[in-house]
Write an enzyme that holds these catalytic residues in place. Structure first.
Site, PDB file in Angstrom:
ATOM      1  N   GLU A 173       0.838  -1.214   0.000  1.00 45.62           N
ATOM      2  CA  GLU A 173       0.000   0.000   0.000  1.00 45.62           C
ATOM      3  C   GLU A 173       0.867   1.257   0.000  1.00 45.62           C
ATOM      4  O   GLU A 173       0.819   2.072   0.924  1.00 45.62           O
ATOM      5  CB  GLU A 173      -0.963  -0.015   1.186  1.00 45.62           C
ATOM      6  CG  GLU A 173      -1.961  -1.161   1.085  1.00 45.62           C
ATOM      7  CD  GLU A 173      -3.072  -1.127   2.120  1.00 45.62           C
ATOM      8  OE1 GLU A 173      -2.910  -0.437   3.138  1.00 45.62           O
ATOM      9  OE2 GLU A 173      -4.103  -1.789   1.910  1.00 45.62           O
ATOM     10  N   GLU A 362      -4.932  -8.583  -1.674  1.00 43.56           N
ATOM     11  CA  GLU A 362      -5.639  -8.512  -0.386  1.00 43.56           C
ATOM     12  C   GLU A 362      -7.100  -8.238  -0.652  1.00 43.56           C
ATOM     13  O   GLU A 362      -7.444  -7.373  -1.457  1.00 43.56           O
ATOM     14  CB  GLU A 362      -5.133  -7.357   0.494  1.00 43.56           C
ATOM     15  CG  GLU A 362      -3.845  -7.607   1.191  1.00 43.56           C
ATOM     16  CD  GLU A 362      -3.492  -6.482   2.168  1.00 43.56           C
ATOM     17  OE1 GLU A 362      -4.402  -5.909   2.808  1.00 43.56           O
ATOM     18  OE2 GLU A 362      -2.299  -6.186   2.281  1.00 43.56           O
TER      19      GLU A 362
HETATM   20  C1  BGP Z   1      -4.411  -3.407   4.610  1.00 42.04           C
HETATM   21  C2  BGP Z   1      -3.067  -3.838   5.088  1.00 42.04           C
HETATM   22  C3  BGP Z   1      -3.031  -5.111   5.825  1.00 42.04           C
HETATM   23  C4  BGP Z   1      -4.295  -5.496   6.533  1.00 42.04           C
HETATM   24  C5  BGP Z   1      -5.565  -5.042   5.895  1.00 42.04           C
HETATM   25  C6  BGP Z   1      -6.807  -5.131   6.749  1.00 42.04           C
HETATM   26  O1  BGP Z   1      -4.496  -2.043   4.596  1.00 42.04           O
HETATM   27  O2  BGP Z   1      -2.163  -3.952   4.021  1.00 42.04           O
HETATM   28  O3  BGP Z   1      -1.862  -5.195   6.566  1.00 42.04           O
HETATM   29  O4  BGP Z   1      -4.234  -5.521   7.866  1.00 42.04           O
HETATM   30  O5  BGP Z   1      -5.481  -3.750   5.397  1.00 42.04           O
HETATM   31  O6  BGP Z   1      -6.848  -4.058   7.612  1.00 42.04           O
HETATM   32  P1  BGP Z   1      -7.095  -4.205   9.156  1.00 42.04           P
HETATM   33  O7  BGP Z   1      -6.106  -5.186   9.637  1.00 42.04           O
HETATM   34  O8  BGP Z   1      -6.872  -2.871   9.725  1.00 42.04           O
HETATM   35  O9  BGP Z   1      -8.490  -4.657   9.290  1.00 42.04           O
END
Ligand code: BGP
Length: 471
Positions: A173, A362
Protein backbone atom coordinates in the site's frame (compact mmCIF):
# COMPACT_ATOMS: atom_id res chain seq x y z
CA UNK A 1 -20.30 -20.22 -11.86
CA UNK A 2 -19.99 -21.98 -15.21
CA UNK A 3 -16.65 -20.26 -15.79
CA UNK A 4 -13.38 -21.92 -14.70
CA UNK A 5 -10.45 -19.72 -13.68
CA UNK A 6 -7.29 -20.34 -15.74
CA UNK A 7 -5.01 -23.20 -14.64
CA UNK A 8 -2.18 -20.74 -14.03
CA UNK A 9 -4.31 -18.65 -11.63
CA UNK A 10 -2.65 -18.42 -8.20
CA UNK A 11 -5.05 -19.06 -5.31
CA UNK A 12 -4.15 -18.33 -1.74
CA UNK A 13 -3.96 -15.90 1.14
CA UNK A 14 -1.89 -12.96 2.33
CA UNK A 15 -0.18 -12.25 5.65
CA UNK A 16 2.38 -9.72 6.88
CA UNK A 17 5.35 -10.31 9.18
CA UNK A 18 4.41 -7.82 11.90
CA UNK A 19 0.82 -9.10 12.08
CA UNK A 20 1.62 -12.80 12.43
CA UNK A 21 5.19 -13.61 13.43
CA UNK A 22 5.63 -12.22 16.94
CA UNK A 23 9.16 -12.84 18.31
CA UNK A 24 9.71 -9.14 17.78
CA UNK A 25 13.29 -9.14 19.11
CA UNK A 26 14.22 -12.81 18.60
CA UNK A 27 17.43 -13.91 16.89
CA UNK A 28 18.85 -10.43 16.59
CA UNK A 29 15.79 -8.71 15.13
CA UNK A 30 15.75 -4.94 15.62
CA UNK A 31 12.64 -2.99 16.58
CA UNK A 32 10.51 -1.83 13.68
CA UNK A 33 8.11 1.07 13.36
CA UNK A 34 5.26 -1.39 13.89
CA UNK A 35 6.69 -2.36 17.29
CA UNK A 36 6.01 1.13 18.68
CA UNK A 37 2.37 1.18 17.51
CA UNK A 38 0.62 -1.06 20.06
CA UNK A 39 -2.78 0.33 19.04
CA UNK A 40 -2.23 -0.23 15.35
CA UNK A 41 -1.25 1.79 12.33
CA UNK A 42 -3.47 4.72 13.22
CA UNK A 43 -2.95 4.54 17.01
CA UNK A 44 -0.52 6.41 19.29
CA UNK A 45 3.23 5.80 19.15
CA UNK A 46 4.92 4.65 22.36
CA UNK A 47 8.44 4.33 23.65
CA UNK A 48 9.05 0.64 24.45
CA UNK A 49 9.74 -0.17 28.11
CA UNK A 50 10.38 -3.63 29.58
CA UNK A 51 7.14 -5.45 30.46
CA UNK A 52 4.82 -3.28 28.32
CA UNK A 53 2.10 -4.89 26.21
CA UNK A 54 2.03 -5.00 22.43
CA UNK A 55 -0.09 -7.79 21.01
CA UNK A 56 2.25 -8.01 18.03
CA UNK A 57 5.16 -9.14 20.26
CA UNK A 58 3.64 -12.62 20.03
CA UNK A 59 0.92 -11.98 17.42
CA UNK A 60 -0.15 -15.50 16.36
CA UNK A 61 3.37 -16.91 16.85
CA UNK A 62 3.78 -17.75 13.18
CA UNK A 63 7.51 -17.45 13.90
CA UNK A 64 7.35 -20.87 15.54
CA UNK A 65 4.10 -22.29 14.20
CA UNK A 66 4.66 -21.73 10.48
CA UNK A 67 4.92 -25.48 9.72
CA UNK A 68 1.43 -26.12 11.13
CA UNK A 69 -0.03 -23.05 9.43
CA UNK A 70 1.50 -23.79 6.05
CA UNK A 71 0.22 -27.36 6.31
CA UNK A 72 -3.29 -25.93 6.84
CA UNK A 73 -2.90 -23.60 3.84
CA UNK A 74 -1.86 -26.60 1.81
CA UNK A 75 -4.90 -28.51 3.03
CA UNK A 76 -7.08 -25.70 1.64
CA UNK A 77 -5.31 -26.12 -1.70
CA UNK A 78 -3.31 -22.87 -1.74
CA UNK A 79 -1.01 -22.50 -4.71
CA UNK A 80 0.28 -19.17 -3.38
CA UNK A 81 1.05 -17.50 -0.07
CA UNK A 82 1.73 -13.80 0.10
CA UNK A 83 3.96 -12.95 3.05
CA UNK A 84 6.43 -10.23 3.95
CA UNK A 85 10.00 -10.18 5.19
CA UNK A 86 10.56 -8.03 8.28
CA UNK A 87 13.35 -5.72 7.11
CA UNK A 88 14.53 -5.38 10.75
CA UNK A 89 15.18 -9.15 10.96
CA UNK A 90 17.68 -8.79 8.12
CA UNK A 91 19.11 -5.37 8.96
CA UNK A 92 18.19 -4.72 12.62
CA UNK A 93 19.01 -1.00 12.40
CA UNK A 94 18.46 -0.61 8.69
CA UNK A 95 21.98 0.79 8.13
CA UNK A 96 24.06 -2.13 9.44
CA UNK A 97 27.17 -3.09 7.50
CA UNK A 98 26.27 -6.80 7.41
CA UNK A 99 22.92 -8.61 7.36
CA UNK A 100 21.78 -10.63 10.35
CA UNK A 101 22.35 -14.28 9.43
CA UNK A 102 19.76 -15.57 11.90
CA UNK A 103 17.07 -13.47 10.25
CA UNK A 104 17.96 -14.80 6.80
CA UNK A 105 18.05 -18.36 8.15
CA UNK A 106 14.50 -17.99 9.49
CA UNK A 107 13.08 -17.12 6.07
CA UNK A 108 15.14 -19.92 4.51
CA UNK A 109 13.12 -22.32 6.64
CA UNK A 110 9.79 -20.71 5.75
CA UNK A 111 10.49 -20.76 2.00
CA UNK A 112 11.71 -24.36 2.22
CA UNK A 113 8.48 -25.30 3.95
CA UNK A 114 6.42 -23.66 1.19
CA UNK A 115 8.50 -25.37 -1.46
CA UNK A 116 7.79 -28.74 0.06
CA UNK A 117 4.08 -28.20 -0.73
CA UNK A 118 4.64 -26.50 -4.05
CA UNK A 119 3.14 -23.25 -2.71
CA UNK A 120 4.42 -20.21 -4.62
CA UNK A 121 5.61 -17.44 -2.29
CA UNK A 122 4.72 -13.85 -3.17
CA UNK A 123 6.99 -11.74 -0.99
CA UNK A 124 6.54 -8.11 0.04
CA UNK A 125 9.80 -6.35 0.87
CA UNK A 126 8.21 -3.79 3.17
CA UNK A 127 4.77 -4.27 4.64
CA UNK A 128 3.90 -1.33 6.91
CA UNK A 129 7.21 -1.41 8.77
CA UNK A 130 10.82 -0.33 8.58
CA UNK A 131 13.66 -0.54 11.11
CA UNK A 132 12.79 1.91 13.89
CA UNK A 133 16.35 3.22 13.92
CA UNK A 134 15.79 4.70 10.47
CA UNK A 135 12.65 6.49 11.63
CA UNK A 136 14.37 7.84 14.74
CA UNK A 137 17.72 8.81 13.28
CA UNK A 138 16.98 9.58 9.63
CA UNK A 139 13.36 10.82 9.73
CA UNK A 140 12.42 7.69 7.80
CA UNK A 141 11.94 8.04 4.09
CA UNK A 142 12.43 11.81 4.27
CA UNK A 143 16.14 10.97 4.07
CA UNK A 144 17.63 10.15 0.69
CA UNK A 145 20.08 7.82 2.48
CA UNK A 146 17.24 5.36 3.09
CA UNK A 147 17.04 4.62 -0.65
CA UNK A 148 20.52 3.08 -0.45
CA UNK A 149 19.73 1.12 2.72
CA UNK A 150 16.60 -0.31 1.14
CA UNK A 151 18.36 -1.21 -2.08
CA UNK A 152 21.04 -3.04 -0.11
CA UNK A 153 18.37 -4.95 1.83
CA UNK A 154 16.54 -5.83 -1.38
CA UNK A 155 19.74 -7.08 -3.04
CA UNK A 156 20.60 -9.23 -0.03
CA UNK A 157 17.22 -10.98 0.00
CA UNK A 158 17.10 -11.37 -3.80
CA UNK A 159 20.54 -13.04 -3.68
CA UNK A 160 19.62 -15.28 -0.79
CA UNK A 161 16.08 -16.32 -1.75
CA UNK A 162 16.07 -15.81 -5.51
CA UNK A 163 16.24 -19.49 -6.30
CA UNK A 164 13.02 -20.10 -4.35
CA UNK A 165 11.13 -16.80 -4.62
CA UNK A 166 10.10 -15.68 -8.10
CA UNK A 167 7.27 -13.29 -7.21
CA UNK A 168 7.98 -10.05 -5.33
CA UNK A 169 6.27 -6.83 -4.31
CA UNK A 170 8.10 -3.69 -3.23
CA UNK A 171 6.01 -1.61 -0.75
CA UNK A 172 2.68 -2.63 0.72
CA UNK A 173 0.00 0.00 0.00
CA UNK A 174 2.62 2.50 -1.10
CA UNK A 175 -0.02 5.25 -1.14
CA UNK A 176 -0.63 4.95 2.63
CA UNK A 177 1.87 7.72 3.43
CA UNK A 178 -0.82 10.12 2.21
CA UNK A 179 -3.04 9.05 5.13
CA UNK A 180 -0.56 7.76 7.71
CA UNK A 181 2.98 9.10 7.30
CA UNK A 182 4.56 7.16 10.18
CA UNK A 183 3.19 3.78 9.10
CA UNK A 184 3.96 4.42 5.46
CA UNK A 185 7.30 6.19 5.69
CA UNK A 186 8.50 6.48 9.30
CA UNK A 187 7.76 10.21 9.23
CA UNK A 188 6.49 12.31 12.13
CA UNK A 189 2.72 12.48 11.82
CA UNK A 190 2.66 16.26 11.74
CA UNK A 191 5.15 16.45 8.87
CA UNK A 192 4.68 19.06 6.17
CA UNK A 193 3.37 18.27 2.69
CA UNK A 194 6.85 19.06 1.43
CA UNK A 195 8.41 16.36 3.63
CA UNK A 196 5.66 13.88 2.87
CA UNK A 197 6.00 14.14 -0.90
CA UNK A 198 9.80 14.10 -0.75
CA UNK A 199 9.60 10.87 1.28
CA UNK A 200 7.12 9.42 -1.21
CA UNK A 201 9.50 10.32 -4.01
CA UNK A 202 12.39 8.55 -2.26
CA UNK A 203 10.20 5.49 -1.81
CA UNK A 204 9.25 5.49 -5.49
CA UNK A 205 12.92 5.70 -6.47
CA UNK A 206 13.77 2.91 -4.01
CA UNK A 207 10.97 0.79 -5.43
CA UNK A 208 12.32 1.27 -8.97
CA UNK A 209 15.84 0.42 -7.81
CA UNK A 210 14.55 -2.77 -6.20
CA UNK A 211 12.78 -3.64 -9.47
CA UNK A 212 16.07 -3.18 -11.34
CA UNK A 213 17.98 -5.25 -8.78
CA UNK A 214 15.39 -8.00 -9.00
CA UNK A 215 15.60 -8.08 -12.80
CA UNK A 216 19.40 -8.31 -12.60
CA UNK A 217 19.68 -10.87 -9.81
CA UNK A 218 16.66 -13.10 -10.57
CA UNK A 219 16.03 -12.77 -14.32
CA UNK A 220 13.13 -15.23 -14.25
CA UNK A 221 11.30 -13.40 -11.43
CA UNK A 222 8.40 -10.98 -11.64
CA UNK A 223 8.15 -7.96 -9.38
CA UNK A 224 5.10 -5.78 -8.87
CA UNK A 225 3.91 -2.72 -7.00
CA UNK A 226 1.15 -2.71 -4.40
CA UNK A 227 -1.45 0.00 -3.86
CA UNK A 228 -4.42 0.44 -1.60
CA UNK A 229 -7.14 0.35 -4.25
CA UNK A 230 -9.22 3.18 -2.83
CA UNK A 231 -11.72 3.72 -5.65
CA UNK A 232 -14.00 6.72 -5.33
CA UNK A 233 -17.22 7.18 -7.27
CA UNK A 234 -18.84 10.57 -7.79
CA UNK A 235 -21.54 10.98 -5.13
CA UNK A 236 -23.88 12.46 -7.78
CA UNK A 237 -23.80 12.93 -11.54
CA UNK A 238 -23.02 16.63 -11.05
CA UNK A 239 -19.96 17.23 -13.28
CA UNK A 240 -18.13 18.86 -10.37
CA UNK A 241 -18.54 15.66 -8.35
CA UNK A 242 -17.39 13.57 -11.31
CA UNK A 243 -14.30 15.72 -11.67
CA UNK A 244 -13.67 15.61 -7.93
CA UNK A 245 -13.78 11.81 -7.98
CA UNK A 246 -11.32 11.74 -10.87
CA UNK A 247 -8.96 14.08 -9.01
CA UNK A 248 -9.14 12.09 -5.80
CA UNK A 249 -8.55 8.84 -7.65
CA UNK A 250 -5.48 10.47 -9.18
CA UNK A 251 -4.12 10.94 -5.65
CA UNK A 252 -3.52 7.20 -5.36
CA UNK A 253 -3.29 6.21 -9.04
CA UNK A 254 -0.28 8.54 -9.15
CA UNK A 255 1.76 5.81 -7.45
CA UNK A 256 0.78 3.21 -10.03
CA UNK A 257 1.38 5.68 -12.83
CA UNK A 258 4.97 6.29 -11.72
CA UNK A 259 5.67 2.63 -11.00
CA UNK A 260 4.09 1.30 -14.20
CA UNK A 261 4.96 4.10 -16.64
CA UNK A 262 8.26 5.32 -15.25
CA UNK A 263 7.64 9.06 -14.85
CA UNK A 264 5.54 11.60 -12.96
CA UNK A 265 2.16 12.24 -14.59
CA UNK A 266 1.31 15.80 -15.60
CA UNK A 267 -1.67 16.08 -13.23
CA UNK A 268 0.69 15.45 -10.29
CA UNK A 269 3.11 18.15 -11.37
CA UNK A 270 0.22 20.60 -11.29
CA UNK A 271 -1.00 19.38 -7.90
CA UNK A 272 2.45 19.67 -6.34
CA UNK A 273 2.80 23.21 -7.67
CA UNK A 274 -0.59 24.09 -6.19
CA UNK A 275 0.51 22.65 -2.84
CA UNK A 276 3.68 24.72 -2.99
CA UNK A 277 5.76 21.52 -2.89
CA UNK A 278 9.03 21.33 -4.80
CA UNK A 279 10.47 17.84 -4.85
CA UNK A 280 14.18 17.32 -5.24
CA UNK A 281 14.27 15.02 -8.27
CA UNK A 282 17.76 14.37 -9.60
CA UNK A 283 18.61 13.27 -13.14
CA UNK A 284 19.66 9.94 -11.63
CA UNK A 285 16.22 9.61 -9.98
CA UNK A 286 14.52 10.20 -13.32
CA UNK A 287 16.66 7.51 -14.87
CA UNK A 288 15.97 5.09 -11.99
CA UNK A 289 12.18 5.56 -12.23
CA UNK A 290 12.23 4.27 -15.80
CA UNK A 291 12.61 0.71 -14.47
CA UNK A 292 8.93 -0.22 -14.29
CA UNK A 293 7.12 -3.04 -12.53
CA UNK A 294 6.15 -6.28 -14.25
CA UNK A 295 2.69 -6.41 -12.77
CA UNK A 296 0.24 -4.35 -10.74
CA UNK A 297 -1.19 -5.39 -7.42
CA UNK A 298 -3.57 -3.88 -4.93
CA UNK A 299 -5.61 -4.45 -1.80
CA UNK A 300 -9.36 -4.11 -2.05
CA UNK A 301 -11.76 -3.78 0.85
CA UNK A 302 -14.16 -0.96 0.11
CA UNK A 303 -15.05 1.95 -2.09
CA UNK A 304 -16.30 5.42 -1.27
CA UNK A 305 -17.68 8.54 -2.88
CA UNK A 306 -16.32 11.98 -3.67
CA UNK A 307 -18.24 15.22 -3.70
CA UNK A 308 -17.45 18.81 -4.52
CA UNK A 309 -20.04 19.91 -1.98
CA UNK A 310 -18.25 21.18 1.18
CA UNK A 311 -21.14 19.96 3.40
CA UNK A 312 -20.68 16.38 2.18
CA UNK A 313 -16.91 16.65 2.60
CA UNK A 314 -17.35 17.81 6.18
CA UNK A 315 -19.59 14.79 6.94
CA UNK A 316 -16.84 12.42 5.77
CA UNK A 317 -14.18 13.83 8.12
CA UNK A 318 -12.92 11.18 10.50
CA UNK A 319 -14.17 8.26 8.35
CA UNK A 320 -11.57 5.75 7.27
CA UNK A 321 -9.66 7.55 4.49
CA UNK A 322 -12.29 10.32 4.74
CA UNK A 323 -14.45 8.72 2.08
CA UNK A 324 -18.08 9.80 1.73
CA UNK A 325 -20.47 6.91 2.32
CA UNK A 326 -22.20 5.36 -0.68
CA UNK A 327 -25.98 5.20 -0.03
CA UNK A 328 -26.26 1.96 -2.05
CA UNK A 329 -23.79 -0.12 -0.06
CA UNK A 330 -23.84 -2.07 3.20
CA UNK A 331 -20.94 -1.87 5.57
CA UNK A 332 -18.90 -4.19 7.79
CA UNK A 333 -18.92 -4.01 11.59
CA UNK A 334 -15.95 -1.65 11.25
CA UNK A 335 -17.79 0.63 8.84
CA UNK A 336 -16.00 -0.50 5.66
CA UNK A 337 -18.44 -0.34 2.76
CA UNK A 338 -18.81 -3.65 0.93
CA UNK A 339 -18.71 -3.42 -2.86
CA UNK A 340 -17.99 -6.59 -4.90
CA UNK A 341 -18.92 -4.93 -8.22
CA UNK A 342 -16.31 -2.27 -7.45
CA UNK A 343 -13.63 -4.96 -7.62
CA UNK A 344 -14.55 -5.80 -11.21
CA UNK A 345 -14.68 -2.09 -11.97
CA UNK A 346 -11.22 -1.53 -10.47
CA UNK A 347 -9.66 -4.50 -12.27
CA UNK A 348 -10.96 -3.15 -15.58
CA UNK A 349 -9.81 0.37 -14.74
CA UNK A 350 -6.25 -0.76 -13.96
CA UNK A 351 -6.11 -3.06 -16.98
CA UNK A 352 -7.27 -0.24 -19.29
CA UNK A 353 -4.73 2.09 -17.74
CA UNK A 354 -1.62 -0.09 -17.65
CA UNK A 355 -2.14 -3.22 -19.80
CA UNK A 356 -0.04 -5.16 -17.30
CA UNK A 357 -1.06 -8.33 -15.45
CA UNK A 358 -2.85 -7.67 -12.17
CA UNK A 359 -2.75 -9.54 -8.89
CA UNK A 360 -5.45 -9.05 -6.23
CA UNK A 361 -3.22 -9.43 -3.19
CA UNK A 362 -5.64 -8.51 -0.39
CA UNK A 363 -9.38 -8.71 0.04
CA UNK A 364 -11.49 -9.90 2.91
CA UNK A 365 -13.98 -9.20 5.66
CA UNK A 366 -12.92 -8.33 9.19
CA UNK A 367 -15.66 -9.65 11.50
CA UNK A 368 -16.24 -10.88 15.03
CA UNK A 369 -16.63 -14.67 15.10
CA UNK A 370 -18.66 -16.58 17.69
CA UNK A 371 -18.43 -20.29 18.40
CA UNK A 372 -21.73 -22.17 18.39
CA UNK A 373 -22.70 -24.78 21.00
CA UNK A 374 -20.71 -27.43 19.14
CA UNK A 375 -17.61 -25.23 19.17
CA UNK A 376 -17.89 -24.57 15.42
CA UNK A 377 -17.55 -21.20 13.68
CA UNK A 378 -20.19 -20.81 11.00
CA UNK A 379 -18.91 -17.71 9.25
CA UNK A 380 -21.44 -17.49 6.43
CA UNK A 381 -21.01 -13.68 6.32
CA UNK A 382 -17.35 -14.20 5.38
CA UNK A 383 -18.26 -16.80 2.77
CA UNK A 384 -20.83 -14.38 1.25
CA UNK A 385 -18.30 -11.58 1.13
CA UNK A 386 -15.54 -13.66 -0.45
CA UNK A 387 -17.89 -15.49 -2.81
CA UNK A 388 -19.22 -12.26 -4.28
CA UNK A 389 -15.79 -10.66 -4.62
CA UNK A 390 -14.25 -13.73 -6.23
CA UNK A 391 -17.22 -14.01 -8.55
CA UNK A 392 -16.47 -10.47 -9.75
CA UNK A 393 -12.82 -11.39 -10.27
CA UNK A 394 -14.10 -14.18 -12.53
CA UNK A 395 -16.24 -11.65 -14.39
CA UNK A 396 -13.22 -9.37 -14.85
CA UNK A 397 -11.20 -12.26 -16.28
CA UNK A 398 -14.04 -12.85 -18.74
CA UNK A 399 -13.92 -9.12 -19.56
CA UNK A 400 -10.36 -9.82 -20.70
CA UNK A 401 -8.41 -8.56 -17.70
CA UNK A 402 -5.24 -10.57 -17.15
CA UNK A 403 -5.54 -11.50 -13.47
CA UNK A 404 -2.58 -13.48 -12.10
CA UNK A 405 -4.14 -14.54 -8.84
CA UNK A 406 -6.04 -13.76 -5.69
CA UNK A 407 -4.74 -13.89 -2.13
CA UNK A 408 -7.45 -13.19 0.43
CA UNK A 409 -6.31 -11.12 3.39
CA UNK A 410 -5.58 -12.99 6.63
CA UNK A 411 -6.33 -16.63 5.70
CA UNK A 412 -5.54 -17.29 9.34
CA UNK A 413 -6.73 -14.84 12.03
CA UNK A 414 -4.05 -12.27 12.72
CA UNK A 415 -3.56 -8.89 14.39
CA UNK A 416 -5.42 -6.07 12.65
CA UNK A 417 -3.12 -3.49 11.08
CA UNK A 418 -5.31 -0.47 11.76
CA UNK A 419 -6.55 -1.29 15.26
CA UNK A 420 -4.22 -4.05 16.59
CA UNK A 421 -7.28 -6.12 17.50
CA UNK A 422 -7.37 -9.91 17.34
CA UNK A 423 -11.16 -9.75 17.46
CA UNK A 424 -11.27 -8.27 13.94
CA UNK A 425 -10.92 -11.64 12.28
CA UNK A 426 -10.40 -12.38 8.59
CA UNK A 427 -9.36 -16.02 8.71
CA UNK A 428 -10.53 -19.35 7.38
CA UNK A 429 -8.57 -20.59 10.38
CA UNK A 430 -9.50 -19.40 13.86
CA UNK A 431 -6.72 -18.58 16.33
CA UNK A 432 -7.51 -18.75 20.03
CA UNK A 433 -6.25 -15.37 21.20
CA UNK A 434 -8.14 -12.27 22.34
CA UNK A 435 -7.39 -8.56 22.27
CA UNK A 436 -5.73 -8.71 25.69
CA UNK A 437 -3.45 -11.54 24.59
CA UNK A 438 -5.26 -14.36 26.42
CA UNK A 439 -5.71 -17.71 24.69
CA UNK A 440 -3.95 -20.93 23.78
CA UNK A 441 -3.06 -19.86 20.22
CA UNK A 442 -4.63 -23.10 19.07
CA UNK A 443 -5.78 -23.19 15.42
CA UNK A 444 -9.25 -24.33 14.32
CA UNK A 445 -10.85 -24.63 10.88
CA UNK A 446 -13.93 -22.43 10.31
CA UNK A 447 -16.79 -23.24 7.93
CA UNK A 448 -15.16 -20.90 5.38
CA UNK A 449 -12.08 -23.16 5.38
CA UNK A 450 -14.03 -25.94 3.70
CA UNK A 451 -15.79 -23.49 1.41
CA UNK A 452 -12.48 -22.00 0.13
CA UNK A 453 -11.08 -25.50 -0.29
CA UNK A 454 -14.00 -26.32 -2.63
CA UNK A 455 -13.68 -23.08 -4.55
CA UNK A 456 -9.98 -23.68 -5.19
CA UNK A 457 -10.45 -27.35 -6.07
CA UNK A 458 -13.20 -26.44 -8.57
CA UNK A 459 -11.12 -23.57 -10.04
CA UNK A 460 -13.91 -21.18 -9.17
CA UNK A 461 -16.82 -23.26 -10.48
CA UNK A 462 -18.17 -23.60 -6.93
CA UNK A 463 -18.72 -19.83 -6.73
CA UNK A 464 -22.35 -18.76 -6.84
CA UNK A 465 -23.84 -15.74 -8.56
CA UNK A 466 -24.32 -12.97 -6.00
CA UNK A 467 -27.72 -11.33 -5.69
CA UNK A 468 -27.60 -7.56 -5.94
CA UNK A 469 -30.39 -5.04 -5.78
CA UNK A 470 -29.51 -4.01 -9.32
CA UNK A 471 -27.53 -5.80 -11.98
C1 BGP B 1 -4.41 -3.41 4.61
C2 BGP B 1 -3.07 -3.84 5.09
C3 BGP B 1 -3.03 -5.11 5.83
C4 BGP B 1 -4.30 -5.50 6.53
C5 BGP B 1 -5.57 -5.04 5.90
C6 BGP B 1 -6.81 -5.13 6.75
O1 BGP B 1 -4.50 -2.04 4.60
O2 BGP B 1 -2.16 -3.95 4.02
O3 BGP B 1 -1.86 -5.19 6.57
O4 BGP B 1 -4.23 -5.52 7.87
O5 BGP B 1 -5.48 -3.75 5.40
O6 BGP B 1 -6.85 -4.06 7.61
P1 BGP B 1 -7.09 -4.20 9.16
O7 BGP B 1 -6.11 -5.19 9.64
O8 BGP B 1 -6.87 -2.87 9.73
O9 BGP B 1 -8.49 -4.66 9.29
Amino acid sequence: MSFRFPDSFLWGGAIAANQVEGSHVADGKGLSTSDVQPKGAFGELVKRVPGDFNIKDIAIDFYHRYPEDIALFNEMGFSCLRLSIAWSRIFPNGNDAQPNEAGLAYYDKVFDELKQYGITPLVTLSHYEMPLHLAEHYQGWASRDVIGFFEKYARVVFERFGSRVKHWLTFNEINVTLDEPFTGSGLPRDCSEQTRYQAIHHQLVASAKAVKACHEIIPDAQIGNMMLGAVLYPLTSHPADVLKAQRQNHDWLFFGDVQARGYYPSYMKRKLAQLGVTIDITAEDEQALKETVDFISFSYYMTGCASADPKEQQKAKGNMLEMIANPYLDKSEWGWQIDPIGLRYLLNLLWDRYQKPIFVVENGLGAKDQMNAQGEIEDDYRIDYLNSHLYEVGEAIQDGVEVMGYTSWGPIDLVSASTAQMSKRYGFIYVDRDDEGHGSLERKRKKSFFWYQKVIASKGEALTKPIYTRS
